[in-house]
Motif scaffolding. Structure first.
Motif, PDB file in Angstrom:
ATOM      1  N   LEU A 233       2.651   7.043  -1.911  1.00 47.94           N
ATOM      2  CA  LEU A 233       3.435   7.473  -2.378  1.00 47.94           C
ATOM      3  C   LEU A 233       3.610   8.354  -3.110  1.00 47.94           C
ATOM      4  CD1 LEU A 233       6.701   5.343  -1.223  1.00 47.94           C
ATOM      5  CD2 LEU A 233       5.809   7.568  -0.516  1.00 47.94           C
ATOM      6  N   ASN A 234       3.029   7.527  -4.352  1.00 53.56           N
ATOM      7  CA  ASN A 234       2.590   8.497  -5.666  1.00 53.56           C
ATOM      8  C   ASN A 234       1.413   9.342  -5.478  1.00 53.56           C
ATOM      9  OD1 ASN A 234       2.577   7.196  -8.234  1.00 53.56           O
ATOM     10  ND2 ASN A 234       2.963   5.852  -7.216  1.00 53.56           N
ATOM     11  N   ARG A 235       0.216   8.958  -4.628  1.00 54.08           N
ATOM     12  CA  ARG A 235      -0.394  10.244  -3.909  1.00 54.08           C
ATOM     13  C   ARG A 235      -0.178  11.938  -3.361  1.00 54.08           C
ATOM     14  NH1 ARG A 235      -2.709  13.941  -3.836  1.00 54.08           N
ATOM     15  NH2 ARG A 235      -4.697  14.545  -3.154  1.00 54.08           N
ATOM     16  N   ILE A 236       0.939  11.098  -2.443  1.00 56.04           N
ATOM     17  CA  ILE A 236       2.205  11.782  -1.780  1.00 56.04           C
ATOM     18  C   ILE A 236       2.560  12.925  -3.011  1.00 56.04           C
ATOM     19  CG2 ILE A 236       3.740  12.887  -0.217  1.00 56.04           C
ATOM     20  CD1 ILE A 236       3.164  10.388   1.492  1.00 56.04           C
ATOM     21  N   ALA A 237       3.070  12.375  -3.766  1.00 55.29           N
ATOM     22  CA  ALA A 237       4.411  13.266  -4.645  1.00 55.29           C
ATOM     23  C   ALA A 237       2.962  13.979  -5.423  1.00 55.29           C
ATOM     24  CB  ALA A 237       4.313  12.199  -5.962  1.00 55.29           C
ATOM     25  N   LEU A 238       1.270  13.586  -5.906  1.00 56.16           N
ATOM     26  CA  LEU A 238       0.238  14.298  -6.669  1.00 56.16           C
ATOM     27  C   LEU A 238       0.010  15.572  -5.394  1.00 56.16           C
ATOM     28  CD1 LEU A 238      -0.478  14.037  -9.497  1.00 56.16           C
ATOM     29  CD2 LEU A 238       0.791  12.229  -8.121  1.00 56.16           C
ATOM     30  N   SER A 239       0.135  14.707  -3.954  1.00 52.34           N
ATOM     31  CA  SER A 239      -0.758  16.291  -3.156  1.00 52.34           C
ATOM     32  C   SER A 239       1.194  17.260  -2.984  1.00 52.34           C
ATOM     33  CB  SER A 239      -0.469  15.742  -1.742  1.00 52.34           C
ATOM     34  OG  SER A 239      -1.648  14.550  -2.045  1.00 52.34           O
ATOM     35  N   PHE A 240       1.540  16.837  -3.735  1.00 49.00           N
ATOM     36  CA  PHE A 240       3.119  18.134  -3.441  1.00 49.00           C
ATOM     37  C   PHE A 240       3.069  18.525  -4.836  1.00 49.00           C
ATOM     38  CE2 PHE A 240       5.923  15.165  -1.256  1.00 49.00           C
ATOM     39  CZ  PHE A 240       5.394  15.683   0.124  1.00 49.00           C
TER      40      PHE A 240
ATOM     41  N   THR B 252      -2.632   8.614 -16.170  1.00 46.10           N
ATOM     42  CA  THR B 252      -2.036   7.225 -16.519  1.00 46.10           C
ATOM     43  C   THR B 252      -1.896   6.665 -15.967  1.00 46.10           C
ATOM     44  OG1 THR B 252      -0.496   8.371 -18.617  1.00 46.10           O
ATOM     45  CG2 THR B 252      -0.253   6.613 -18.004  1.00 46.10           C
ATOM     46  N   PHE B 253      -0.752   6.606 -14.714  1.00 45.06           N
ATOM     47  CA  PHE B 253      -0.719   6.176 -13.413  1.00 45.06           C
ATOM     48  C   PHE B 253      -2.166   5.880 -12.692  1.00 45.06           C
ATOM     49  CE2 PHE B 253       2.832   8.409 -15.390  1.00 45.06           C
ATOM     50  CZ  PHE B 253       3.653   7.417 -15.780  1.00 45.06           C
ATOM     51  N   LEU B 254      -2.729   7.170 -12.261  1.00 43.33           N
ATOM     52  CA  LEU B 254      -3.706   6.979 -11.336  1.00 43.33           C
ATOM     53  C   LEU B 254      -5.336   6.727 -11.842  1.00 43.33           C
ATOM     54  CD1 LEU B 254      -1.910   9.275  -9.726  1.00 43.33           C
ATOM     55  CD2 LEU B 254      -3.335  10.458  -8.683  1.00 43.33           C
ATOM     56  N   ALA B 255      -5.406   6.860 -12.655  1.00 39.92           N
ATOM     57  CA  ALA B 255      -6.894   5.966 -13.220  1.00 39.92           C
ATOM     58  C   ALA B 255      -7.057   4.185 -13.169  1.00 39.92           C
ATOM     59  CB  ALA B 255      -7.216   6.544 -14.999  1.00 39.92           C
ATOM     60  N   PRO B 256      -5.517   3.326 -12.943  1.00 38.06           N
ATOM     61  CA  PRO B 256      -4.894   1.831 -12.721  1.00 38.06           C
ATOM     62  C   PRO B 256      -5.845   1.980 -11.716  1.00 38.06           C
ATOM     63  CG  PRO B 256      -4.080   2.713 -15.299  1.00 38.06           C
ATOM     64  CD  PRO B 256      -4.315   4.269 -14.877  1.00 38.06           C
ATOM     65  N   MET B 257      -5.079   2.541 -10.129  1.00 34.25           N
ATOM     66  CA  MET B 257      -5.244   2.232  -9.403  1.00 34.25           C
ATOM     67  C   MET B 257      -6.652   3.006  -8.860  1.00 34.25           C
ATOM     68  SD  MET B 257      -1.385   5.077  -7.550  1.00 34.25           S
ATOM     69  CE  MET B 257      -0.265   4.589  -8.834  1.00 34.25           C
TER      70      MET B 257
ATOM     71  N   SER C 153       0.498  -1.404   0.588  1.00 36.45           N
ATOM     72  CA  SER C 153       0.002   0.204  -0.327  1.00 36.45           C
ATOM     73  C   SER C 153       1.081   0.869  -0.048  1.00 36.45           C
ATOM     74  CB  SER C 153      -1.292  -0.035   1.136  1.00 36.45           C
ATOM     75  OG  SER C 153      -0.534   0.189   2.056  1.00 36.45           O
ATOM     76  N   PHE C 154       2.103   0.893   0.332  1.00 39.56           N
ATOM     77  CA  PHE C 154       3.079   2.359  -0.206  1.00 39.56           C
ATOM     78  C   PHE C 154       2.727   3.171  -1.212  1.00 39.56           C
ATOM     79  CE2 PHE C 154       5.450   0.637   4.620  1.00 39.56           C
ATOM     80  CZ  PHE C 154       4.375   0.960   4.746  1.00 39.56           C
ATOM     81  N   PHE C 155       3.472   2.285  -2.177  1.00 38.14           N
ATOM     82  CA  PHE C 155       3.015   2.299  -3.272  1.00 38.14           C
ATOM     83  C   PHE C 155       2.389   3.488  -3.974  1.00 38.14           C
ATOM     84  CE2 PHE C 155       2.609   1.851  -7.872  1.00 38.14           C
ATOM     85  CZ  PHE C 155       3.418   2.406  -8.510  1.00 38.14           C
ATOM     86  N   PRO C 156       1.185   3.090  -3.856  1.00 41.79           N
ATOM     87  CA  PRO C 156       0.169   4.459  -4.234  1.00 41.79           C
ATOM     88  C   PRO C 156      -0.164   5.271  -2.976  1.00 41.79           C
ATOM     89  CG  PRO C 156      -1.206   2.340  -3.560  1.00 41.79           C
ATOM     90  CD  PRO C 156       0.318   1.450  -3.274  1.00 41.79           C
TER      91      PRO C 156
END
Length: 578
Positions: free
Chosen positions: A125-132, A425-430, A120-123
């Motif tokens: 961390l992706n979401r945290i990067a998007l928040s930034f 591209t990356f968030l829709a599959p999540m 669960s850390f993978f999505p």
């Protein structure tokens, strides 16, 4: 105790005395990531109306609508794209909001059900990067609005560094930034001021945002409608972009035939890509719902209405501005429009710019604090629950806006659309994984206590903390769109077919990953399907005052007992009911 241990102890999140021993039982939970008790669930239907108006009627929504014209679309075609895109956004938000509204935990915990405790850390961390990224972008917009507000009071800010001293009024400001950055010293100064002003506002707990949201929504709505009416009155109509010379003004060739169809598909994806981060973590806010239905009706109606109207207002205002300020180019951003109005008007224009800028400034604080900084804080609180709570995480997310260099993200309309669509591209599959898992695999049943148990006893532990079904399904959703994404952000050349597939990145990635995940789960069913807690350990569905100390102690004991420790005795539990 060593010096290092003392420093780490001082960095730990301060807890209420009666709860401190509970949160120390596990590194996977703290007060901000447990299921919310009724006392913290304060958002009703009108709270979500305010939330979506505040996060939709603002600069990014305005810019997104205007930017559709750069794809070769006419105004009517752009509006059709906006209607379809915003309806799809509303449907996606309802689906991603169900988990939070029904189980009162947010995106980081939902990840654990689908990806596994460690994966669960993978999505996350992706979401945290998007928040930034989003926090930086919206803060930059906020800084630009702050500049127009200050410029309406001190016009010399556009050419002087007026804050050095009173004697410096006649000294030209030296621009310390190269022309390639597309900003000057006053831009950077106002950006930093916006961040500084934001910091004290982050102290407000998110459950108390509902009133500020309603106020912000009313102010920003009045400002946008006023600019719309003013533009129509001054231009005696919608302006030249609605006529036959539209494409000449935009500087692109009119899309026709199959090119028009694919441009519209790209526009729809950009509408969804623009808010794909908000769709993904919608449960972070729906968990505050008084009742699960509170978030549904408001999103179904408010998201399309405010989204389409904001697009229309942005396009018409840009169109009329092209008629009256032809030398300024197309003014995609409202702060650019307000600057042109002031530079070409008198004292009355300055007063109008002041009040309009103030309204947009309120909107930017609303969307950036709640929609980005707090979202990042929620995610960071689940990543490092021992050292970070929502408030600390929100501060850190806000300060990260500076090294993100947002001026590079918004340097042009086409670049803006590429960046927004690229996120999808990356968030829709999540998003597809989570929705399909919750709706079709788990059939909306969750065992809350196991979300905080990183051991083989948890049904969300899977294989060593990783659900490989999710990883495989996510790759399957990203792979078809990745070549087109790579070409959109670099000089790599790909086939026309790959580019067209990329134009469908959000709906395609969402569907492929979701379907693949369901198929893999049917072939290899995960353990614990249909299981829920026998007791309401967190007081989520119990007394209005929230969980008692004994409830929380028992929850911590249940978690720790799985790793060989004795559970803490307790006698007060209530059955779960959803």
């Amino acid at each position: 105790m060593s010096t290092k241990a003392k420093i780490l102890a001082r960095l730990e999140v301060p807890q209420r005395e009666e709860e401190a021993e509970v949160w120390q039982q596990s590194r996977w939970l703290n007060r901000d990531n447990v299921p919310l008790p009724p006392s913290r669930r304060l958002w009703g239907t009108w709270s979500y109306v305010g939330f979506w108006c505040a996060t939709g009627i603002n600069i990014s929504g305005w810019t997104g609508g205007s930017s559709l014209l750069s794809l070769g679309l006419s105004v009517r075609e752009a509006m059709a794209v906006a209607v379809i895109g915003q309806c799809l956004v509303a449907g996606a938000c309802v689906l991603t909001g169900l988990f939070g509204a029904e189980w009162h935990v947010g995106f980081p915990l939902w990840n654990r059900t689908t990806w596994g405790m460690k994966a669960s850390f993978f999505p996350l961390l992706n979401r945290i990067a998007l928040s930034f990224t989003w926090s930086a972008t919206q803060a930059w917009f906020g800084g630009q609005v702050l500049k127009t507000l200050l410029g309406s009071i001190f016009p010399s800010i556009y050419r002087k560094f007026i804050l050095i001293s009173l004697q410096a009024d006649n000294i030209d400001m030296h621009n310390p930034f190269p022309a390639s950055t597309a900003m000057d010293g006053s831009d950077f100064l106002c950006f930093c001021l916006f961040l500084i002003i934001s910091l004290p506002l982050l102290y407000i707990p998110p459950e108390h945002f509902r009133i500020p949201f309603l106020v912000t929504a009313m102010i920003s709505t009045v400002a946008c409608v006023s600019l719309f009416i003013w533009s129509l009155a001054r231009g005696h109509g919608p302006g030249p972009l609605v006529g036959s010379d539209a494409m000449k003004l935009v500087g692109v060739e009119k899309a026709r035939g199959s090119a028009l169809a694919w441009a519209m598909f790209y526009g729809i994806s950009s509408q969804m890509g623009q808010i794909c981060a908000g769709i993904l973590n919608n449960s972070d806010y729906t968990r505050f719902a008084v009742h699960p239905r509170a978030q549904i009706m408001s999103q179904v109606f408010v998201i399309p209405i405010q989204g389409v109207l904001t697009c229309l207002i942005g396009i018409i205002c840009t169109s009329v501005a092209a008629q009256y300020y032809p030398d300024e180019g197309l003014l995609w951003q409202p702060y650019s429009l307000l600057t042109a109005v002031q530079n070409n008007g008198g004292a009355g224009a300055r007063a109008g710019v002041f009040f309009a800028s103030l309204a947009f400034l309120f909107a930017q604080f609303g969307i950036n604090i709640a929609g980005n900084a707090v979202s990042g804080g929620i995610d960071l609180a689940s990543l490092f629950p021992k050292y970070i709570n929502i408030r600390r995480g929100a501060y850190f997310t806000t300060l990260m806006a500076l090294p993100m260099c947002p001026w590079a993200l918004v340097s042009g309309a086409t670049v803006y659309i590429s960046v927004m669509s690229g996120y999808a591209t990356f968030l829709a599959p999540m998003t597809g994984l989570m929705v399909f898992d919750y709706m079709f695999v788990r059939k909306r049943q969750v065992k809350l206590s196991n979300l905080y148990d990183c051991s083989p006893a948890s049904i969300y532990y899977y294989y060593k903390g990783v659900n490989y079904r999710a990883a495989v399904a996510w790759v399957c959703g990203v792979a078809p769109c990745f070549p087109g994404f790579l070409a959109s952000v670099s000089t790599v050349k790909v086939s026309l077919g790959a580019t067209h597939v990329y134009y469908l990145c959000w709906p395609l990635g969402f569907t492929i990953s979701g379907v693949v995940f369901v198929v893999l789960s049917k072939i290899w069913p995960p353990a614990g399907l249909g299981e829920i807690d026998e007791y309401d350990y967190f007081g989520t569905f119990g007394e209005p005052d929230g969980p008692s100390h004994s409830d929380l102690t028992k929850a911590a004991g249940i978690i720790e007992s799985s790793s060989g420790k004795d559970p803490i005795d307790d006698v007060h539990t209530v059955p779960v009911s959803v």
